[in-house]
Design a protein around this motif. Structure first.
Motif, PDB file in Angstrom:
ATOM      1  N   ASP A 408       0.834  -1.214   0.000  1.00  0.00           N
ATOM      2  CA  ASP A 408       0.000   0.000   0.000  1.00  0.00           C
ATOM      3  C   ASP A 408       0.865   1.260   0.000  1.00  0.00           C
ATOM      4  OD1 ASP A 408      -2.268  -1.548   0.031  1.00  0.00           O
ATOM      5  OD2 ASP A 408      -2.640  -1.323   2.183  1.00  0.00           O
ATOM      6  N   LYS A 409       1.994   1.196   0.670  1.00  0.00           N
ATOM      7  CA  LYS A 409       2.851   2.372   0.822  1.00  0.00           C
ATOM      8  C   LYS A 409       3.756   2.598  -0.396  1.00  0.00           C
ATOM      9  CE  LYS A 409       5.841   4.514   4.311  1.00  0.00           C
ATOM     10  NZ  LYS A 409       6.442   4.315   5.669  1.00  0.00           N
ATOM     11  N   TYR A 410       4.270   1.500  -0.970  1.00  0.00           N
ATOM     12  CA  TYR A 410       5.288   1.646  -2.017  1.00  0.00           C
ATOM     13  C   TYR A 410       4.875   1.054  -3.368  1.00  0.00           C
ATOM     14  CZ  TYR A 410       8.303   2.516   2.036  1.00  0.00           C
ATOM     15  OH  TYR A 410       8.858   3.020   3.189  1.00  0.00           O
ATOM     16  N   GLY A 411       3.658   0.551  -3.470  1.00  0.00           N
ATOM     17  CA  GLY A 411       3.246  -0.178  -4.673  1.00  0.00           C
ATOM     18  C   GLY A 411       3.362   0.596  -5.968  1.00  0.00           C
ATOM     19  N   ASN A 412       3.251   1.901  -5.911  1.00  0.00           N
ATOM     20  CA  ASN A 412       3.322   2.718  -7.122  1.00  0.00           C
ATOM     21  C   ASN A 412       4.703   3.322  -7.370  1.00  0.00           C
ATOM     22  OD1 ASN A 412       0.575   2.337  -7.784  1.00  0.00           O
ATOM     23  ND2 ASN A 412      -0.026   3.918  -6.307  1.00  0.00           N
ATOM     24  N   ASP A 413       5.664   3.032  -6.513  1.00  0.00           N
ATOM     25  CA  ASP A 413       7.013   3.568  -6.698  1.00  0.00           C
ATOM     26  C   ASP A 413       7.686   2.907  -7.900  1.00  0.00           C
ATOM     27  OD1 ASP A 413       6.423   4.873  -4.387  1.00  0.00           O
ATOM     28  OD2 ASP A 413       8.161   4.171  -3.250  1.00  0.00           O
ATOM     29  N   PRO A 414       8.481   3.646  -8.647  1.00  0.00           N
ATOM     30  CA  PRO A 414       9.161   3.058  -9.806  1.00  0.00           C
ATOM     31  C   PRO A 414      10.144   1.944  -9.428  1.00  0.00           C
ATOM     32  CG  PRO A 414       9.944   5.303  -9.369  1.00  0.00           C
ATOM     33  CD  PRO A 414       8.723   5.095  -8.533  1.00  0.00           C
ATOM     34  N   PHE A 416       9.638  -0.236  -7.026  1.00  0.00           N
ATOM     35  CA  PHE A 416       8.899  -1.147  -6.144  1.00  0.00           C
ATOM     36  C   PHE A 416       9.491  -2.557  -6.168  1.00  0.00           C
ATOM     37  CE2 PHE A 416       5.545  -4.430  -5.754  1.00  0.00           C
ATOM     38  CZ  PHE A 416       5.255  -4.258  -4.411  1.00  0.00           C
ATOM     39  N   LYS A 417       9.817  -3.073  -7.344  1.00  0.00           N
ATOM     40  CA  LYS A 417      10.310  -4.449  -7.450  1.00  0.00           C
ATOM     41  C   LYS A 417      11.599  -4.635  -6.652  1.00  0.00           C
ATOM     42  CE  LYS A 417       7.351  -6.778  -9.851  1.00  0.00           C
ATOM     43  NZ  LYS A 417       6.666  -7.951  -9.227  1.00  0.00           N
ATOM     44  N   GLU A 418      12.468  -3.645  -6.700  1.00  0.00           N
ATOM     45  CA  GLU A 418      13.720  -3.713  -5.949  1.00  0.00           C
ATOM     46  C   GLU A 418      13.438  -3.702  -4.449  1.00  0.00           C
ATOM     47  OE1 GLU A 418      17.740  -1.003  -5.254  1.00  0.00           O
ATOM     48  OE2 GLU A 418      16.506  -0.686  -7.047  1.00  0.00           O
ATOM     49  N   LYS A 419      12.533  -2.829  -4.026  1.00  0.00           N
ATOM     50  CA  LYS A 419      12.167  -2.783  -2.606  1.00  0.00           C
ATOM     51  C   LYS A 419      11.486  -4.074  -2.175  1.00  0.00           C
ATOM     52  CE  LYS A 419      11.574   2.263  -2.322  1.00  0.00           C
ATOM     53  NZ  LYS A 419      10.603   3.372  -2.214  1.00  0.00           N
ATOM     54  N   GLU A 420      10.646  -4.621  -3.046  1.00  0.00           N
ATOM     55  CA  GLU A 420       9.941  -5.859  -2.733  1.00  0.00           C
ATOM     56  C   GLU A 420      10.928  -7.011  -2.534  1.00  0.00           C
ATOM     57  OE1 GLU A 420       6.111  -8.277  -4.501  1.00  0.00           O
ATOM     58  OE2 GLU A 420       7.718  -7.714  -5.886  1.00  0.00           O
ATOM     59  N   GLU A 421      11.954  -7.079  -3.381  1.00  0.00           N
ATOM     60  CA  GLU A 421      12.958  -8.134  -3.247  1.00  0.00           C
ATOM     61  C   GLU A 421      13.646  -8.062  -1.889  1.00  0.00           C
ATOM     62  OE1 GLU A 421      14.231 -10.839  -5.203  1.00  0.00           O
ATOM     63  OE2 GLU A 421      12.183 -10.550  -5.944  1.00  0.00           O
ATOM     64  N   LYS A 422      13.962  -6.858  -1.461  1.00  0.00           N
ATOM     65  CA  LYS A 422      14.619  -6.690  -0.163  1.00  0.00           C
ATOM     66  C   LYS A 422      13.700  -7.121   0.978  1.00  0.00           C
ATOM     67  CE  LYS A 422      17.761  -2.981  -1.616  1.00  0.00           C
ATOM     68  NZ  LYS A 422      18.135  -1.546  -1.469  1.00  0.00           N
ATOM     69  N   LEU A 423      12.422  -6.731   0.881  1.00  0.00           N
ATOM     70  CA  LEU A 423      11.477  -7.146   1.912  1.00  0.00           C
ATOM     71  C   LEU A 423      11.323  -8.662   1.927  1.00  0.00           C
ATOM     72  CD1 LEU A 423       9.355  -6.572   4.091  1.00  0.00           C
ATOM     73  CD2 LEU A 423       7.656  -6.374   2.258  1.00  0.00           C
ATOM     74  N   MET A 424      11.234  -9.278   0.735  1.00  0.00           N
ATOM     75  CA  MET A 424      11.074 -10.728   0.675  1.00  0.00           C
ATOM     76  C   MET A 424      12.300 -11.448   1.229  1.00  0.00           C
ATOM     77  SD  MET A 424       8.040 -11.453  -0.156  1.00  0.00           S
ATOM     78  CE  MET A 424       8.308 -13.226  -0.241  1.00  0.00           C
ATOM     79  N   ASP A 425      13.484 -10.844   1.083  1.00  0.00           N
ATOM     80  CA  ASP A 425      14.676 -11.431   1.701  1.00  0.00           C
ATOM     81  C   ASP A 425      14.525 -11.473   3.222  1.00  0.00           C
ATOM     82  OD1 ASP A 425      16.011 -11.862  -0.683  1.00  0.00           O
ATOM     83  OD2 ASP A 425      17.144  -9.984  -0.602  1.00  0.00           O
ATOM     84  N   ILE A 426      14.006 -10.378   3.794  1.00  0.00           N
ATOM     85  CA  ILE A 426      13.815 -10.326   5.243  1.00  0.00           C
ATOM     86  C   ILE A 426      12.698 -11.265   5.672  1.00  0.00           C
ATOM     87  CG2 ILE A 426      13.108  -8.832   7.159  1.00  0.00           C
ATOM     88  CD1 ILE A 426      14.574  -6.542   5.769  1.00  0.00           C
ATOM     89  N   ILE A 427      11.594 -11.295   4.912  1.00  0.00           N
ATOM     90  CA  ILE A 427      10.498 -12.219   5.214  1.00  0.00           C
ATOM     91  C   ILE A 427      10.998 -13.656   5.184  1.00  0.00           C
ATOM     92  CG2 ILE A 427       8.381 -13.209   4.232  1.00  0.00           C
ATOM     93  CD1 ILE A 427       7.482 -10.351   3.591  1.00  0.00           C
TER      94      ILE A 427
END
Length: 572
Positions: A408-414, A416-427
């Motif tokens: 919800d916070k970062y979904g529209n950021d250009p 986003f995929k890079e940020k998502e990868e980092k979050l998924m690493d932590i998850i």
């Protein structure tokens, strides 16, 4: 100081997460009869006490930590008669059984909360924590304060029926009970505690044991993370002003009447508060879980904020968790896995050296002071979920909420995929889902967990990591755990009750420590653990006659330690 050697101090405790342990009827969900079918396996492992995670009737929004009825078993797990059989079967084998005590909150489907939310004048209104809304300058309705839920978002849930918010530090379906109300407390003691002690259970792991007492002015909490709308409430909701009073009362009114083991999940607190909780003279709980070593590298206000760790950080955390009881009448716990944590061999080990690292962690756990806790699957070195699994495979409400909040916070950021990868690493490293995949019993379909469709996906590595294959292999992690537990009990003066002294504090590759008892002239335990994936030099840091008692390698090199090598010596 002479330490009383209660049965729960020398016990090895094995935690069972019912949904993922063993399914007896093919519906894809573990159950009580499945647990009963494995009791001989657990006894052979060296287990003295089984800790059964919540098996109460529940909507399962938070896997049973949302209790709908304390006095009834969740139907998919079985019946009250099944629970009585489990209690009796444990006792017939000389084992004990403790349950999870979830009394900071209930499910919103509990009859108490249904009454409480029905109207402001209902007699049970004050059994939960209700507050009117605040309004901003534009007239928008806002929560009563800025407290954050442990599961993301606000800790307050708006209820249209009475135009008030109720506090829920966890999920929206987990309203916090109001422990300020004596009538509420007495109902908790009767329904949740005494009911099961009278049926023969031997005690409780007490969930969120530091959260019952909130600062009653409910002020805004300081802003720690400026980028977040809601902030950690720990300053006003953890280890609160009446928490020790409440635990003393529960002890006085109920648990002291039984030979009951009580272990509280407190997480983080000062040494002064820790001793208040578990000092024998305080009459509160027998022992507690502190999170210093298992949260190493995480921000204590937000476990998802992870910045990595060094071995010196880990040593300090181990020292705090174990040594706060030194010279006192208090008691501690030893654990490195549970239902809220990732798999320890992934978190602290190395995939290339999985078996060696798991055995090292076994030696670490079985040589530290306190009551030893092992989590299901830890004894065969089950690993975290595969990194290539998508977020859709994750079931835990904490993980799902965090990902949704992030999207919800970062979904529209250009980017986003890079940020998502980092979050998924932590998850993938830290998520609770990692410890909740089904136990891998054998190499048959679904790892022998179920003949049906499992409620959550089985880790694909079950064909090589499973109980059946390790029982047959004398060099397996499972058989090493058995040996480690036996040695722990054989040398309990040092390993269970001894004091700890770290010898190589600044070393970032090896962790070397002594275990000593009160008699300085008596033998010592000398433990050296190579936490690196490199060969390192080995030198004895004290003088004496060294007898090797346990090692995770077949051939000892007196000058070198291989990657993740561990040794336990007795030194005269």
């Amino acid at each position: 100081m002479t330490i009383t050697r209660n049965w729960w101090k020398t016990s090895t405790v094995y935690q069972i997460w019912p949904a993922s342990y063993k399914d007896s009827n093919g519906d894809g969900i573990g159950d009580i009869k499945g647990i009963i079918s494995t009791l001989d396996y657990l006894r052979d492992l060296g287990v003295d006490v089984i800790w059964c995670s919540p098996m109460y009737d529940s909507p399962q929004d938070d896997m049973g930590y949302d209790v709908r009825d304390y006095e009834k078993v969740y139907p998919k797990y079985g019946t009250n008669d099944d629970m009585q059989l489990l209690i009796d079967e444990c006792h017939s084998r000389g084992m004990k059984l403790i349950l999870d005590l979830v009394i900071n909150h209930t499910s919103s489907e509990h009859v108490w909360f249904k009454e409480s939310r029905s109207s402001k004048t209902n007699p049970k209104r004050d059994w939960y924590i209700w507050k009117p809304p605040k309004y901003d300058e534009e007239g928008n309705r806002r929560p009563p304060n800025n407290w954050a839920s442990y599961f993301s978002g606000s800790a307050w849930e708006y209820d249209e029926r009475t135009d008030e918010y109720y506090l829920r530090l966890f999920a929206s379906s987990q309203p916090d009970l109001n422990w300020e109300n004596e009538e509420t407390r007495n109902a908790i003691y009767e329904s949740a505690v005494k009911f099961w002690l009278d049926k023969g259970v031997d005690g409780f792991r007490i969930d969120t044991a530091g959260l019952y007492s909130k600062v009653q002015t409910f002020p805004d909490t300081p802003i720690i993370f400026p980028e977040e709308e809601f902030q950690s409430s720990k300053l006003y909701s953890q280890n609160g002003p009446r928490i020790h009073e409440f635990h003393k009362e529960m002890y006085s009114k109920v648990t002291s009447k039984y030979d009951a083991m009580t272990v509280g999940e407190v997480g983080h607190c000062s040494r002064e508060d820790a001793l208040k909780y578990v000092s024998a003279k305080e009459h509160e709980m027998n022992m507690m879980f502190l999170f210093n070593k298992v949260w190493v590298g995480c921000d204590r206000n937000d476990r998802w904020k992870f910045d990595g760790w060094k071995l010196t950080d880990f040593k300090k955390a181990v020292e705090i968790d174990c040594d706060f009881i030194a010279g006192t009448d208090a008691w501690s716990t030893v654990f490195i896995e549970n239902h809220d944590l990732p798999r320890c061999v992934t978190r602290f080990g190395d995939k290339k050296h999985r078996s060696q690292a798991a055995k090292l962690l076994s030696i670490l756990g079985t040589t530290l002071t306190g009551t030893l806790f092992i989590y299901q699957g830890q004894e065969i070195a089950m690993e975290n979920l595969p990194r290539d699994w998508s977020i859709d495979e994750y079931k835990d409400i904490n993980t799902i909420n965090r990902y949704k909040e992030f999207k919800d916070k970062y979904g529209n950021d250009p980017d986003f995929k890079e940020k998502e990868e980092k979050l998924m690493d932590i998850i993938n490293l830290l998520a609770r889902d990692n410890s909740r995949s089904p136990v891998q019993w054998d190499a048959s379909p679904n790892a022998g967990f179920t003949t049906g469709i499992p409620w959550t996906r089985v880790n694909e590595n079950y064909t090589t990591i499973n109980v059946e294959s390790q029982i047959r292999d004398p060099n397996s992690v499972l058989n090493f755990y058995k040996k480690s537990i036996q040695i722990r009990k054989s040398y309990q003066d040092l390993l269970i009750f001894g004091d700890m002294k770290i010898l190589d504090y600044e070393n970032q590759k090896t962790f070397t420590y002594l275990k000593l008892n009160e008699n300085a002239l008596s033998p010592k335990a000398y433990i050296v653990l190579n936490f690196s994936n490199e060969e390192v030099n080995f030198e004895k840091l004290i003088n004496g006659d060294f007898e090797l008692v346990l090692s995770n390698v077949d051939v000892i090199n007196e000058q070198k330690l291989s990657p993740f090598e561990a040794r336990l010596y007795i030194v005269d």
